[in-house]
Design an enzyme around this catalytic site. Structure first.
Site, PDB file in Angstrom:
ATOM      1  N   GLU A  11      -3.429   5.603  -8.559  1.00 17.38           N
ATOM      2  CA  GLU A  11      -3.991   6.733  -7.810  1.00 17.38           C
ATOM      3  C   GLU A  11      -4.531   7.751  -8.817  1.00 17.38           C
ATOM      4  O   GLU A  11      -3.803   8.627  -9.278  1.00 17.38           O
ATOM      5  CB  GLU A  11      -2.877   7.348  -6.949  1.00 17.38           C
ATOM      6  CG  GLU A  11      -3.338   8.363  -5.951  1.00 17.38           C
ATOM      7  CD  GLU A  11      -2.179   8.846  -5.078  1.00 17.38           C
ATOM      8  OE1 GLU A  11      -1.079   9.098  -5.622  1.00 17.38           O
ATOM      9  OE2 GLU A  11      -2.379   8.976  -3.859  1.00 17.38           O
ATOM     10  N   THR A  35      -6.380   3.723  10.515  1.00 15.01           N
ATOM     11  CA  THR A  35      -6.379   4.486  11.772  1.00 15.01           C
ATOM     12  C   THR A  35      -7.340   3.920  12.819  1.00 15.01           C
ATOM     13  O   THR A  35      -6.973   3.747  13.987  1.00 15.01           O
ATOM     14  CB  THR A  35      -6.737   5.964  11.460  1.00 15.01           C
ATOM     15  OG1 THR A  35      -5.766   6.447  10.528  1.00 15.01           O
ATOM     16  CG2 THR A  35      -6.726   6.814  12.712  1.00 15.01           C
ATOM     17  N   ASP A  88       0.826  -1.205   0.000  1.00 20.90           N
ATOM     18  CA  ASP A  88       0.000   0.000   0.000  1.00 20.90           C
ATOM     19  C   ASP A  88       0.867   1.264   0.000  1.00 20.90           C
ATOM     20  O   ASP A  88       1.869   1.332   0.707  1.00 20.90           O
ATOM     21  CB  ASP A  88      -0.856  -0.044   1.279  1.00 20.90           C
ATOM     22  CG  ASP A  88      -1.970   0.965   1.278  1.00 20.90           C
ATOM     23  OD1 ASP A  88      -2.493   1.266   0.189  1.00 20.90           O
ATOM     24  OD2 ASP A  88      -2.333   1.446   2.366  1.00 20.90           O
ATOM     25  N   HIS A  89       0.450   2.244  -0.797  1.00 24.65           N
ATOM     26  CA  HIS A  89       1.151   3.531  -0.833  1.00 24.65           C
ATOM     27  C   HIS A  89       2.640   3.376  -1.108  1.00 24.65           C
ATOM     28  O   HIS A  89       3.477   3.967  -0.405  1.00 24.65           O
ATOM     29  CB  HIS A  89       0.937   4.323   0.474  1.00 24.65           C
ATOM     30  CG  HIS A  89      -0.438   4.910   0.597  1.00 24.65           C
ATOM     31  ND1 HIS A  89      -0.799   6.096   0.002  1.00 24.65           N
ATOM     32  CD2 HIS A  89      -1.545   4.464   1.231  1.00 24.65           C
ATOM     33  CE1 HIS A  89      -2.077   6.356   0.271  1.00 24.65           C
ATOM     34  NE2 HIS A  89      -2.558   5.372   1.017  1.00 24.65           N
ATOM     35  N   HIS A 106      -7.071  10.844   4.908  1.00 21.07           N
ATOM     36  CA  HIS A 106      -6.336   9.863   5.701  1.00 21.07           C
ATOM     37  C   HIS A 106      -6.225  10.307   7.166  1.00 21.07           C
ATOM     38  O   HIS A 106      -6.164  11.488   7.466  1.00 21.07           O
ATOM     39  CB  HIS A 106      -4.912   9.690   5.152  1.00 21.07           C
ATOM     40  CG  HIS A 106      -4.845   8.861   3.903  1.00 21.07           C
ATOM     41  ND1 HIS A 106      -4.841   9.408   2.647  1.00 21.07           N
ATOM     42  CD2 HIS A 106      -4.770   7.519   3.726  1.00 21.07           C
ATOM     43  CE1 HIS A 106      -4.757   8.433   1.740  1.00 21.07           C
ATOM     44  NE2 HIS A 106      -4.713   7.280   2.371  1.00 21.07           N
ATOM     45  N   GLY A 146      -8.606   6.297   3.284  1.00 20.80           N
ATOM     46  CA  GLY A 146      -8.978   7.146   4.416  1.00 20.80           C
ATOM     47  C   GLY A 146     -10.373   6.852   4.932  1.00 20.80           C
ATOM     48  O   GLY A 146     -11.139   7.752   5.270  1.00 20.80           O
ATOM     49  N   ALA A 147     -10.707   5.567   5.032  1.00 17.18           N
ATOM     50  CA  ALA A 147     -12.089   5.210   5.392  1.00 17.18           C
ATOM     51  C   ALA A 147     -12.373   5.307   6.893  1.00 17.18           C
ATOM     52  O   ALA A 147     -13.538   5.291   7.296  1.00 17.18           O
ATOM     53  CB  ALA A 147     -12.406   3.799   4.890  1.00 17.18           C
ATOM     54  N   SER A 148     -11.349   5.437   7.708  1.00 11.57           N
ATOM     55  CA  SER A 148     -11.602   5.510   9.158  1.00 11.57           C
ATOM     56  C   SER A 148     -12.479   6.699   9.526  1.00 11.57           C
ATOM     57  O   SER A 148     -13.227   6.638  10.500  1.00 11.57           O
ATOM     58  CB  SER A 148     -10.270   5.613   9.925  1.00 11.57           C
ATOM     59  OG  SER A 148      -9.543   4.420   9.805  1.00 11.57           O
TER      60      SER A 148
HETATM   61  O1  G3H Z   1      -4.157   3.253   2.584  1.00 13.75           O
HETATM   62  C1  G3H Z   1      -4.619   3.200   3.747  1.00 13.75           C
HETATM   63  C2  G3H Z   1      -5.713   4.007   4.122  1.00 13.75           C
HETATM   64  O2  G3H Z   1      -6.200   4.810   3.156  1.00 13.75           O
HETATM   65  C3  G3H Z   1      -6.207   4.061   5.499  1.00 13.75           C
HETATM   66  O3  G3H Z   1      -6.681   5.337   5.878  1.00 13.75           O
HETATM   67  O4  G3H Z   1      -5.923   5.420   8.247  1.00 13.75           O
HETATM   68  O5  G3H Z   1      -7.561   6.998   7.365  1.00 13.75           O
HETATM   69  O6  G3H Z   1      -8.192   4.611   7.680  1.00 13.75           O
HETATM   70  P1  G3H Z   1      -7.126   5.595   7.377  1.00 13.75           P
HETATM   71 ZN    ZN Z   2      -4.491   5.330   1.770  1.00 18.91          ZN
END
Ligand code: G3H
Ligand code: ZN
Length: 274
Positions: free
Chosen positions: A132, A225, A86-87, A172, A201-203
């Site tokens: 992306e 997160t 990831d990333h 994120h 960024g689903a948290s």
């Molecule tokens: O790539 C990982 C995420 O996009 C996780 O984002 O930490 O805001 O849940 P988050």
């Molecule tokens: Zn991410």
């Protein structure tokens, strides 16, 4: 099942989620216990799952150690586990991840030639590539949404990617669920491509919006997160309760993160799909 067969299933699993209107949970892990929490949650819910290690996590634990851990858990798992890098911050690290056995990678950046090379490299190895299309805010990284979502079809075609990360209003590392997803925008994006879309960024996204996003074109939901907070709170409580052995407080973190991951798997509609 051969490793190649498992790899080929990666893109297909995500494509099936897109077609059937649910999403795979993609949880970030950083060590043994967090990775076990992800796989155990998926097994308990009979769900396919994405186990992610970020380039940041690799800086901490070592990419080779993490992939060895991931491959070992995947081989033993009773459900499909996609190992995702990831990333990735560079083409070189993304390639290294593919060579080491990750099923798929996501690269930060949108240089067309780089994207095409990584897509080809992933496909040659039977894997998949997440590009992306738009940047979801992360530290200093912010990007602009493309005004015309039909752009997406061209981007997908030219990059050759299998998955598209889009920005529909999340960010994120949000510690509170205060995001407002733009569902009109998601509808236009989803209408522009049949490829699975990815929510980063689903948290910080309220649960009812996650449920809806999974039904309306988002097929991979990245969560870090929230799970980290859950893990850490449980470890802290165990330490406050006098735990001294790392196995005791790390088990508390693992169980608690597993329960939280199971909750998200059910929300996203992937429970019972394995
Ligand atoms: O790539 C990982 C995420 O996009 C996780 O984002 O930490 O805001 O849940 P988050
Ligand atoms: Zn991410």
């Amino acid at each position: 099942m051969t490793l190649t067969a498992v790899h080929r299933r990666g893109a297909a699993l995500l494509q099936a989620a897109r077609v059937e209107g649910y999403a795979l949970a993609a949880f970030n892990a950083v060590n043994l216990e967090t990775a076990q929490a992800v796989v155990r949650a998926a097994e308990a819910q009979r769900a396919p799952v994405v186990l992610q290690f970020s380039e940041n996590a690799a800086r901490h634990g070592g990419l080779k150690v993490l992939i060895a851990l991931g491959l070992s858990l995947k081989r033993e798992a009773a459900v499909p586990v996609l190992l995702h890098f990831d990333h990735a911050e560079t083409e070189a690290s993304a390639l290294e991840a593919l060579n080491l056995g990750f099923d798929g990678v996501m690269l930060e950046g949108d240089d067309p030639q780089t994207l095409r090379r990584l897509s080809d490299a992933a496909h040659t190895r039977g894997g998949y590539f997440e590009a992306e299309y738009e940047v979801v805010a992360k530290g200093d990284r912010t990007g602009e949404q493309h005004d015309d979502p039909t752009d997406l079809a061209r981007f997908a075609r030219e990059s050759g990617c299998d998955l598209l990360a889009v920005d529909i209003g999340s960010a994120h590392k949000q510690e509170t669920k205060t995001a407002h997803l733009d569902f009109g925008r998601l509808e236009r994006l989803a209408a522009s491509t049949d490829l699975p879309l990815v929510l980063h960024g689903a948290s910080g996204v309220p649960e009812d919006q996650l449920v809806r996003a999974a039904r309306e074109g988002i097929s991979k939901v990245n969560l870090a997160t929230d799970l980290t907070q859950t893990f850490t709170a449980a470890v802290r409580a165990a330490l406050d309760g006098g735990a001294k052995d790392p196995r005791a407080y790390l088990s508390a973190g693992r169980s608690s993160m597993q329960a939280r991951a199971e909750h998200y798997i059910r929300l996203l509609g992937s429970a019972g799909r394995a």
